[in-house]
Motif scaffolding. Sequence first.
Motif, PDB file in Angstrom:
ATOM      1  N   ALA A   1     -14.280  66.279  49.194  1.00  0.00           N
ATOM      2  CA  ALA A   1     -14.037  66.558  50.675  1.00  0.00           C
ATOM      3  C   ALA A   1     -11.902  66.769  51.675  1.00  0.00           C
ATOM      4  O   ALA A   1     -12.545  67.664  52.384  1.00  0.00           O
ATOM      5  CB  ALA A   1     -14.536  65.532  51.830  1.00  0.00           C
ATOM      6  N   LEU A   2     -11.730  65.661  51.253  1.00  0.00           N
ATOM      7  CA  LEU A   2      -9.405  66.814  51.175  1.00  0.00           C
ATOM      8  C   LEU A   2      -9.700  67.284  51.453  1.00  0.00           C
ATOM      9  O   LEU A   2      -8.762  67.956  51.757  1.00  0.00           O
ATOM     10  CB  LEU A   2      -9.452  64.542  50.931  1.00  0.00           C
ATOM     11  CG  LEU A   2      -9.654  63.599  51.830  1.00  0.00           C
ATOM     12  CD1 LEU A   2      -8.977  62.228  51.315  1.00  0.00           C
ATOM     13  CD2 LEU A   2      -9.273  64.200  53.196  1.00  0.00           C
ATOM     14  N   PHE A   3      -9.649  67.380  49.884  1.00  0.00           N
ATOM     15  CA  PHE A   3      -9.139  69.421  48.960  1.00  0.00           C
ATOM     16  C   PHE A   3      -9.693  70.181  50.133  1.00  0.00           C
ATOM     17  O   PHE A   3      -9.271  71.481  50.275  1.00  0.00           O
ATOM     18  CB  PHE A   3      -9.976  69.408  47.399  1.00  0.00           C
ATOM     19  CG  PHE A   3      -9.273  70.310  46.834  1.00  0.00           C
ATOM     20  CD1 PHE A   3      -8.054  70.357  46.915  1.00  0.00           C
ATOM     21  CD2 PHE A   3     -10.201  70.916  47.003  1.00  0.00           C
ATOM     22  CE1 PHE A   3      -7.432  71.933  46.088  1.00  0.00           C
ATOM     23  CE2 PHE A   3      -9.592  72.903  46.387  1.00  0.00           C
ATOM     24  CZ  PHE A   3      -8.330  72.237  45.877  1.00  0.00           C
ATOM     25  N   CYS A   4     -11.532  70.664  50.237  1.00  0.00           N
ATOM     26  CA  CYS A   4     -11.811  71.559  50.629  1.00  0.00           C
ATOM     27  C   CYS A   4     -11.115  71.245  52.349  1.00  0.00           C
ATOM     28  O   CYS A   4     -10.721  72.934  52.680  1.00  0.00           O
ATOM     29  CB  CYS A   4     -13.220  71.283  51.351  1.00  0.00           C
ATOM     30  SG  CYS A   4     -13.768  70.801  49.502  1.00  0.00           S
ATOM     31  N   LEU A   5     -10.700  70.586  52.501  1.00  0.00           N
ATOM     32  CA  LEU A   5     -10.458  70.571  54.052  1.00  0.00           C
ATOM     33  C   LEU A   5      -9.013  71.065  54.001  1.00  0.00           C
ATOM     34  O   LEU A   5      -8.732  72.095  55.091  1.00  0.00           O
ATOM     35  CB  LEU A   5     -10.822  68.969  54.586  1.00  0.00           C
ATOM     36  CG  LEU A   5     -10.034  68.914  55.957  1.00  0.00           C
ATOM     37  CD1 LEU A   5     -10.489  69.929  57.688  1.00  0.00           C
ATOM     38  CD2 LEU A   5      -9.958  67.165  56.748  1.00  0.00           C
ATOM     39  N   ALA A   6      -8.128  70.516  53.406  1.00  0.00           N
ATOM     40  CA  ALA A   6      -6.575  70.436  52.886  1.00  0.00           C
ATOM     41  C   ALA A   6      -6.254  72.266  52.394  1.00  0.00           C
ATOM     42  O   ALA A   6      -5.284  72.498  53.510  1.00  0.00           O
ATOM     43  CB  ALA A   6      -6.041  69.786  52.558  1.00  0.00           C
ATOM     44  N   PHE A   7      -7.414  72.864  51.895  1.00  0.00           N
ATOM     45  CA  PHE A   7      -7.280  73.567  51.090  1.00  0.00           C
ATOM     46  C   PHE A   7      -7.226  75.041  52.945  1.00  0.00           C
ATOM     47  O   PHE A   7      -6.702  75.572  52.426  1.00  0.00           O
ATOM     48  CB  PHE A   7      -8.161  74.546  49.859  1.00  0.00           C
ATOM     49  CG  PHE A   7      -7.822  75.722  49.841  1.00  0.00           C
ATOM     50  CD1 PHE A   7      -6.973  75.420  48.349  1.00  0.00           C
ATOM     51  CD2 PHE A   7      -8.355  76.576  49.931  1.00  0.00           C
ATOM     52  CE1 PHE A   7      -6.473  76.742  47.630  1.00  0.00           C
ATOM     53  CE2 PHE A   7      -8.024  78.369  48.916  1.00  0.00           C
ATOM     54  CZ  PHE A   7      -7.373  77.912  47.962  1.00  0.00           C
ATOM     55  N   GLY A   8      -8.918  74.625  52.832  1.00  0.00           N
ATOM     56  CA  GLY A   8      -8.980  75.350  53.970  1.00  0.00           C
ATOM     57  C   GLY A   8      -8.210  75.627  55.266  1.00  0.00           C
ATOM     58  O   GLY A   8      -7.926  76.495  55.787  1.00  0.00           O
ATOM     59  N   LEU A   9      -7.639  74.649  55.944  1.00  0.00           N
ATOM     60  CA  LEU A   9      -6.890  74.511  56.486  1.00  0.00           C
ATOM     61  C   LEU A   9      -4.951  75.435  56.403  1.00  0.00           C
ATOM     62  O   LEU A   9      -4.226  76.065  57.247  1.00  0.00           O
ATOM     63  CB  LEU A   9      -6.518  73.096  57.267  1.00  0.00           C
ATOM     64  CG  LEU A   9      -7.839  72.756  58.376  1.00  0.00           C
ATOM     65  CD1 LEU A   9      -6.889  71.355  58.283  1.00  0.00           C
ATOM     66  CD2 LEU A   9      -7.562  73.141  58.895  1.00  0.00           C
TER      67      LEU A   9
ATOM     68  N   ALA B   1     -16.238  78.734  54.864  1.00  0.00           N
ATOM     69  CA  ALA B   1     -17.185  77.888  54.160  1.00  0.00           C
ATOM     70  C   ALA B   1     -17.019  76.180  53.096  1.00  0.00           C
ATOM     71  O   ALA B   1     -17.357  75.916  53.312  1.00  0.00           O
ATOM     72  CB  ALA B   1     -17.824  79.069  52.570  1.00  0.00           C
ATOM     73  N   LEU B   2     -15.322  76.882  52.824  1.00  0.00           N
ATOM     74  CA  LEU B   2     -15.254  75.206  52.317  1.00  0.00           C
ATOM     75  C   LEU B   2     -14.967  73.863  53.888  1.00  0.00           C
ATOM     76  O   LEU B   2     -14.741  73.223  53.612  1.00  0.00           O
ATOM     77  CB  LEU B   2     -12.972  75.581  52.440  1.00  0.00           C
ATOM     78  CG  LEU B   2     -13.429  76.654  50.921  1.00  0.00           C
ATOM     79  CD1 LEU B   2     -11.578  76.625  50.675  1.00  0.00           C
ATOM     80  CD2 LEU B   2     -13.715  74.989  49.735  1.00  0.00           C
ATOM     81  N   LEU B   3     -14.532  75.108  54.983  1.00  0.00           N
ATOM     82  CA  LEU B   3     -13.735  73.618  56.269  1.00  0.00           C
ATOM     83  C   LEU B   3     -16.444  72.806  55.725  1.00  0.00           C
ATOM     84  O   LEU B   3     -15.775  71.791  56.177  1.00  0.00           O
ATOM     85  CB  LEU B   3     -14.006  74.300  56.702  1.00  0.00           C
ATOM     86  CG  LEU B   3     -11.985  74.382  57.474  1.00  0.00           C
ATOM     87  CD1 LEU B   3     -11.814  75.293  58.462  1.00  0.00           C
ATOM     88  CD2 LEU B   3     -11.578  73.407  56.996  1.00  0.00           C
ATOM     89  N   GLY B   4     -16.758  73.512  55.736  1.00  0.00           N
ATOM     90  CA  GLY B   4     -17.653  73.398  56.355  1.00  0.00           C
ATOM     91  C   GLY B   4     -18.396  72.175  54.973  1.00  0.00           C
ATOM     92  O   GLY B   4     -19.161  71.174  55.369  1.00  0.00           O
ATOM     93  N   ALA B   5     -17.652  72.724  53.581  1.00  0.00           N
ATOM     94  CA  ALA B   5     -18.268  71.673  52.853  1.00  0.00           C
ATOM     95  C   ALA B   5     -18.166  70.334  53.079  1.00  0.00           C
ATOM     96  O   ALA B   5     -17.797  69.065  52.770  1.00  0.00           O
ATOM     97  CB  ALA B   5     -17.492  72.154  51.605  1.00  0.00           C
ATOM     98  N   ALA B   6     -16.853  70.863  53.415  1.00  0.00           N
ATOM     99  CA  ALA B   6     -15.759  69.605  54.433  1.00  0.00           C
ATOM    100  C   ALA B   6     -16.551  68.789  54.545  1.00  0.00           C
ATOM    101  O   ALA B   6     -16.499  67.325  54.469  1.00  0.00           O
ATOM    102  CB  ALA B   6     -14.531  69.740  54.613  1.00  0.00           C
TER     103      ALA B   6
END
Length: 540
Positions: A207-215, A229-234
């Motif tokens: 969850a943290l990786f998807c959030l950090a990568f997306g932002l 999609a990554l932010l939604g996955a987070a």
Amino acid sequence: MSRWRGNPWAVLLTLSLGFFMTLLDMTVVNVAIPSMIEGLGASLDEALWVINVYVLVVAALLIASGRMGDLRGPRTMFVWGLVLFTAASVLCGLAQDPGQLIAARAVQGLGAAAMVPQTMTIIIGTFPAERRGAALGVWGAVAGAATIAGPTLGGFLVGAAGWRWIFFVNVPIGAVVLVMAVTLVPDSRPGVRRGLDVPGVGLVTAALFCLAFGLTEGQRYRWGAGIWALLGAAVVLLAVFLVYQGARQRGEPLLPFALFRDRDYAVMNVVSAAVQVGMLGLFLPVMLYLQSVLGFGALEAGLVMAPAMVVSAVLSPVAGRLADRVGGKYVLMGGLALFAAGLAWLAAVVDVGRAWYEFQPPLLVAGFGIGCVFGPMVTVAMYGVEPRMAGAASGVLNTVRQIGTIVGSAAVGAVLQNRLAASLREEAAARAASLPPGVRGGFLAGFDDAAGGGLDVGAGRGGAPVRVPPGTPPDVAEHLRRVAASTFEHGFVHAMLPTLALPIAVIALGAAACVLVRRRPAGAPHAAPAAAPTDVGTPS
């Protein structure tokens, strides 16, 4: 050394030095970003990953490493984490490209994650109840001092020896702390053996990786469907993690929901995350502004922050004692309000061509506010926590703070990149009319495409390459470079205002949340002491 073995204050000094190292490496990198961008040929989003990957690993593994401390012993985990952190620091200093540096920072974060939760666990087991508040106040003050010392110390090291020395300096310090840990800190076992929740660690890490990568990478990929999609996955992964943890509450959850029944503890987690967003919101854009727009060297930029650092360091222990007298609630509210006010004042001062002393009044106000936050925040958070939950409470509080750092770094970086890309295009369009027709197209295209490859900022870097067509007369080429520099400087200033608005708003919300903190009578006892850990080490 034998007579000092197990001495509470010697133990606290050892743990504080190790804790200081791990936190310092979260902020010291900010001042070195322009030099790293230039030295490694990195872009802004790659430089942000140098910050984020460290914090990401720390945040994802803090609670799990706290559990490992229960299994292997907190001193053992602290020592092995220290060795790994120090070795990874050498690899960071030797990195030859952004990918190598990011990988080494991930290993460094693994070492820090092993160390940090053990510090509070050992402190709680070492100090009796009547002195635990003072010890935790020192622990909190160390956190504040490390956070604000980073830019000044980093600026000195970068200016005197180069950016690699912000990592190499950890080697002698790590060696000293290692000797102190082995000789002064007892090898204790809490007496409680818990399993390691591997699925929980995996869910929260993903969850943290998807959030950090997306932002962090959103601007590079122009906020396309993949980023959303990554932010939604987070969000989905975080929801699954919470549901999974809810199902494990009768067993050994990674996140004990019972902790949040204490309203003060729950509020301090919110405040802790808000403070980290504020700190990143201060250091990241301001350090880039001082070096990229005003042309300050790394040491000069660090020294601009030094007076605020001194004020905060001096005030932290005073704020801790004041919190015991009048209650941490009011000290925290006042500190957060001053922090937000200092940032708002700073946003009003920022412009092209400013002198260093013009930043001192707002930075001093912000430093005064920061000094009133860290010590009281930890004391209020741990005040009503049951002793048997102290280790878990420490891990969760530290984890939430690091999540705040991840979100703060990524969100502030995302706003800065987005606003900078837009303002550069606007400024370029406004200034292109002063250029000869033959170079206007290339000039505008350079700034239009600046975000596509990651914004290229840093000392002497203008956000986009300025290509001078062959055969351009020297006077026209010089004029083109001046216009490009002016475009970047004014564009960056315009981008800073909305960027600073984000941390100001978050800190103000943190101050408002303190209204929910219970007012405790002066001198009221803290929670009952935790059972002292059994010393299984051999006296030296």
